[in-house]
Scaffold this active site. Structure first.
Site, PDB file in Angstrom:
ATOM      1  N   GLY A   1      76.862  33.819-103.079  1.00 58.53           N
ATOM      2  CA  GLY A   1      77.690  32.912-103.872  1.00 58.53           C
ATOM      3  C   GLY A   1      78.635  32.088-103.023  1.00 58.53           C
ATOM      4  O   GLY A   1      78.447  31.928-101.809  1.00 58.53           O
ATOM      5  N   CYS A   2      79.697  31.601-103.651  1.00 59.24           N
ATOM      6  CA  CYS A   2      80.521  30.532-103.077  1.00 59.24           C
ATOM      7  C   CYS A   2      81.416  30.946-101.907  1.00 59.24           C
ATOM      8  O   CYS A   2      81.947  30.084-101.220  1.00 59.24           O
ATOM      9  CB  CYS A   2      81.379  29.909-104.172  1.00 59.24           C
ATOM     10  SG  CYS A   2      80.410  29.005-105.383  1.00 59.24           S
TER      11      CYS A   2
END
Length: 397
Positions: A167-168
């Site tokens: 993810g980010c």
């Protein structure tokens, strides 16, 4: 036995680099298909056959207007979506169609960014010793790291690391890992590639899942690559930033704030809590832990690279820390030009910062400042904090 200990110590010394890890080159790439945020709500509701949901469309329009994004790049085109209508539904079995696309396109876009970084670096690609590949999409065997090795023609003995679905925050993770590899393996040159394609998360709107709609308003496609190494060969290599320290933490009381689940319908995205509030409330603790040992406590004296999860995160961090408006300039520029590209964002921002610093005649690659911070924020809530040191800015970069 004592003799062996001395030998082992000598071997360990020889294995390690002398100095800190440096970012030696940066390359970026996007798909050719560009979508403008002002036109996107009409396109999105038309292509997903959702034009009858006029109230929801109005909400989505407001999300897009508030996003501070001007344009994004997306691999999935209208043609692809017409051929794969299940991808347009909110919840229809579509994983095969998504996988077939990303398994091919994620390494391909990564190759484009990597080739630019290798060209800037100046050494032959045969000198790359390690590869870290990171993507939120497309788990496959052998992985995108293997595919990229083949596409680029890297040596078969390159040491590979594959990171899927972090993810980010993962733009910080890859730098942390690359730093450890570069500093603990003398002569190591680590190619880091983050390649993100939103085909796994794209889906139609749902009245009952506004958090998914937030993702549709923010996410874009892009790939970024950096080359990391210690003890640079200054006859060829031009360091851009030094990686001084790297840390990771899970924020308190943030369970379930951001979740993603791989299902038959693709990767579902869930935003369950006040993410900007959780990040801004805890960010100073991470800064104090990272910069306390260096004796820095003025956050405006740093140059800033923060993952632009969305404008509210940046606004609240600025407010909480009393940051001057220009601190997030490079970060906001990347958000405006590309949207949220997950792990690739912070590497795009590093590229933006060094280019602007040189264009504007600043003394260093870090907007004229010596010390900087790079933040990754993502599922967990997980925060990556990387301490950077700039180098003198010269036109040769």
């Amino acid at each position: 036995m004592a003799n062996h200990n001395a030998e082992i110590e000598e071997i360990r010394k020889r294995q390690r680099a002398q100095g800190p890890a440096n970012i030696l080159a940066i390359g970026t790439a996007t798909p050719s298909n560009c979508v403008y945020q002002a036109d996107y709500p009409d396109y999105y509701f038309r292509i997903t056959n959702s034009e009858h949901m006029s109230d929801l469309k109005l909400k989505f329009k407001r999300m897009c207007e508030k996003s501070m994004i001007r344009k994004r790049y997306m691999h999935i085109t209208e043609e692809y979506l017409k051929e794969n209508p299940n991808v347009c539904a909110y919840e229809a079995p579509s994983l095969d169609a998504r996988q077939d696309l990303v398994v091919v396109e994620v390494p391909r876009l990564g190759k484009e960014a990597a080739a630019k970084a290798i060209k800037e670096w100046g050494h032959p690609k045969s000198k790359i010793t390690h590869l870290i590949f990171c993507t939120t999409s497309g788990v496959d065997m052998p992985g995108a790291d293997y595919q990229l090795t083949k596409l680029l023609g890297l040596r078969p003995s390159v040491k590979r690391f594959m990171m899927y679905q972090q993810g980010c925050f993962a733009g910080g993770t890859v730098l942390r890992l690359a730093k450890d590899l570069a500093e603990n393996n003398t002569g190591a040159r680590v190619l880091v590639v983050c390649s993100e394609i939103t085909a796994v998360t794209f889906r139609g709107p749902s009245d009952s899942h506004l958090d998914s709609l937030v993702g549709q308003a923010l996410f874009g496609d892009g790939a970024a690559a950096v080359i990391v190494g210690s003890d640079p060969d200054l006859s060829v290599e031009r360091p851009l930033f030094q990686l001084i320290s790297a840390a990771q933490t899970i924020l308190p009381d943030s369970d379930g704030a951001i979740d993603g689940h791989l299902r038959e319908v693709g990767l579902t995205f869930h935003l369950l809590k006040d993410v900007p509030g959780l990040i801004s409330k805890n960010i100073e603790k991470s800064l104090k832990e990272a910069f306390g040992p260096i004796g820095i406590s003025d956050w405006n004296s740093l140059f800033w690279i923060a993952h632009p999860g969305g404008p509210a995160i940046l606004d609240q961090v600025e407010l909480k820390l009393g940051l001057k408006e220009e601190k997030m300039r490079a970060t906001r520029q990347v958000l405006s030009d590309y949207g949220n590209m997950s792990s690739a964002c912070v590497l795009f921002i590093l590229d933006e910062m060094r280019k602007k610093s040189i264009e504007e005649g600043k003394a260093t690659t870090g907007d004229g400042l010596d010390w900087g911070v790079l933040f990754g924020f993502g599922p967990g809530l997980t925060v990556e904090t990387v301490v950077l040191h700039s180098v003198p800015a010269t036109i040769t970069h």
